[in-house]
Design an enzyme around this catalytic site. Sequence first.
Site, PDB file in Angstrom:
ATOM      1  CB  SER A  35       0.858 -23.457   5.295  1.00 22.27           C
ATOM      2  OG  SER A  35       1.406 -24.111   6.023  1.00 22.27           O
ATOM      3  CE  LYS A  74       4.631 -21.417   1.687  1.00 21.03           C
ATOM      4  NZ  LYS A  74       3.656 -22.378   2.432  1.00 21.03           N
ATOM      5  CB  SER A 134       4.815 -23.375   5.880  1.00 25.60           C
ATOM      6  OG  SER A 134       4.045 -23.333   4.687  1.00 25.60           O
TER       7      SER A 134
HETATM    8  N1  GLN Z   1       1.766 -27.037   9.658  1.00 22.44           N
HETATM    9  C1  GLN Z   1       1.249 -28.083   8.744  1.00 22.44           C
HETATM   10  C2  GLN Z   1       2.470 -28.869   8.510  1.00 22.44           C
HETATM   11  O1  GLN Z   1       3.641 -28.595   8.911  1.00 22.44           O
HETATM   12  C3  GLN Z   1       0.901 -27.314   7.708  1.00 22.44           C
HETATM   13  C4  GLN Z   1       1.664 -26.916   6.639  1.00 22.44           C
HETATM   14  C5  GLN Z   1       1.201 -26.498   5.473  1.00 22.44           C
HETATM   15  O2  GLN Z   1      -0.265 -26.045   5.350  1.00 22.44           O
HETATM   16  N2  GLN Z   1       1.899 -26.112   4.297  1.00 22.44           N
HETATM   17  O3  GLN Z   1       2.372 -30.054   7.821  1.00 22.44           O
END
Ligand code: GLN
Length: 466
Positions: free
Chosen positions: A163, A64, A139
């Site tokens: 994410s 990532k 994400s």
């Molecule tokens: N969807 C969650 C957020 O927007 C998780 C994001 C993540 O785990 N990086 O914070």
Amino acid sequence: MSCGQLTCADIVSSYLQEIEKNKHLNAFIEVYADEALERAKSLDVKSSSPETWGKLYGVVIGIKDVLCYKDHHVGAASKILEQYTAIYNATAVQRLLDEDAIIIGNLNCDEFAMGSSNEHSSHGRVLNAIDESRVPGGSSGGSAVAVQANMCMASLGSDTGGSVRQPADFCGVVGLKPSYGRISRYGLLAYASSFDQIGIFAHTIEDAAAVLETIAGPDEYDSTCSSSPVPNYVSSLKENKTFKIAYFPACLEHPSLDKEIKSNIEQCMEALRKQGHVLEPVRFDYLDVIVPAYYILTTAEASSNLSRYDGVKFGYRTDAMVDNLQDLFKKTRSAAFGKEVKRRIMLGTFVLSTGYYDAYYAKAQQVRRLISDQTKEIFKSYDLLLMPTAPSTAFKFGEKSNDAVEMFLGDLYTVYANLAGIAAISLPLFKHSNGMPFGLQVLSDKLKETTLLQFSQHTMNAFEHV
Ligand code: GLN
């Protein structure tokens, strides 16, 4: 994991072809084609001496865009870091390289890992390979799609509130978030430091276990990393045990949960009982406050973590005329952060500000403590906990992008593990009548990844043909 009859170079070439074929999915930001081939060829030199192979010899991995890989661009899918090159390796990346893995490229994601749909990236959105009108989740959407569409064997993402697990759920692959502190965060661009954890996408539990075994463990560069030694996850997968498993009825009764997801999970629980596992309902008092607590604490941490991007030391700097230093900060940050990141910086700054700190930040910290305490109690009596990974399958592009609160509420089932610091995994077991896959989320106590993976392995085998 080994190259078998094929050479590492053959394998890399075949992944490069898949990457080319699936270019439109926009999973990769950069593909290190020549470099990956060179590395494969240098690994092929020792192909006839397996005793010299590292644990991940020839395994092709994508990372990532929040993980530092020395001399390669890392940008958190943000304009503010669009010209930035990593000057050192993240510990996880270094350990992959030390064990002969091949890094094939860096993967698209929501800007600074903030999002649930991969619609917030300076590189554009990532498409779900099963239905291109739907989001891949976020994400770490690029990391999920790279594995889903066979563009690499496994990938790394980061999981601050789901994410890794939620995109794995949306794309039909395995997504593992280890316990907080199991994998060093050194070289991971921070979103919310007390929540962030590197996670793994793979097709199988063996692959996820092999990658975890390689990258986990103590690290002198991250003082929050656990000093506890790393068990042999892969060899422990063979053991077949029955477990005592808890579930929260409130999670299954939640009005936002899709009916078909609910009924599939209930049937799966019945089948697990028949296999000899004990499943029992357990009360959980905080379901309604986990999402608010998560968004207060993570945005507070983000507002502090992201203050370093000011156009002075590194990254983008405005070329507009500036009057003074404050003006430089303002113009740089206004021009180079995206809408979602700005929303969170402002929210986080607000909850930390004088007059609101006690009402929001301190309160959310108290909630986090209560959640931790109740979780500790639960794991005194149970090995594992089950719940859905997400309330719905992958939604359509644009469906939630104008309603931040609705998007946030979709994180209902994933943020709990990060608030409590425990391990969790999404297992790709089900298919919805809308054609999309979805998963079962399994959670274990801190540093009990062995239990989590053993159960996952047997459950994946038992339900393979569901
Ligand atoms: N969807 C969650 C957020 O927007 C998780 C994001 C993540 O785990 N990086 O914070």
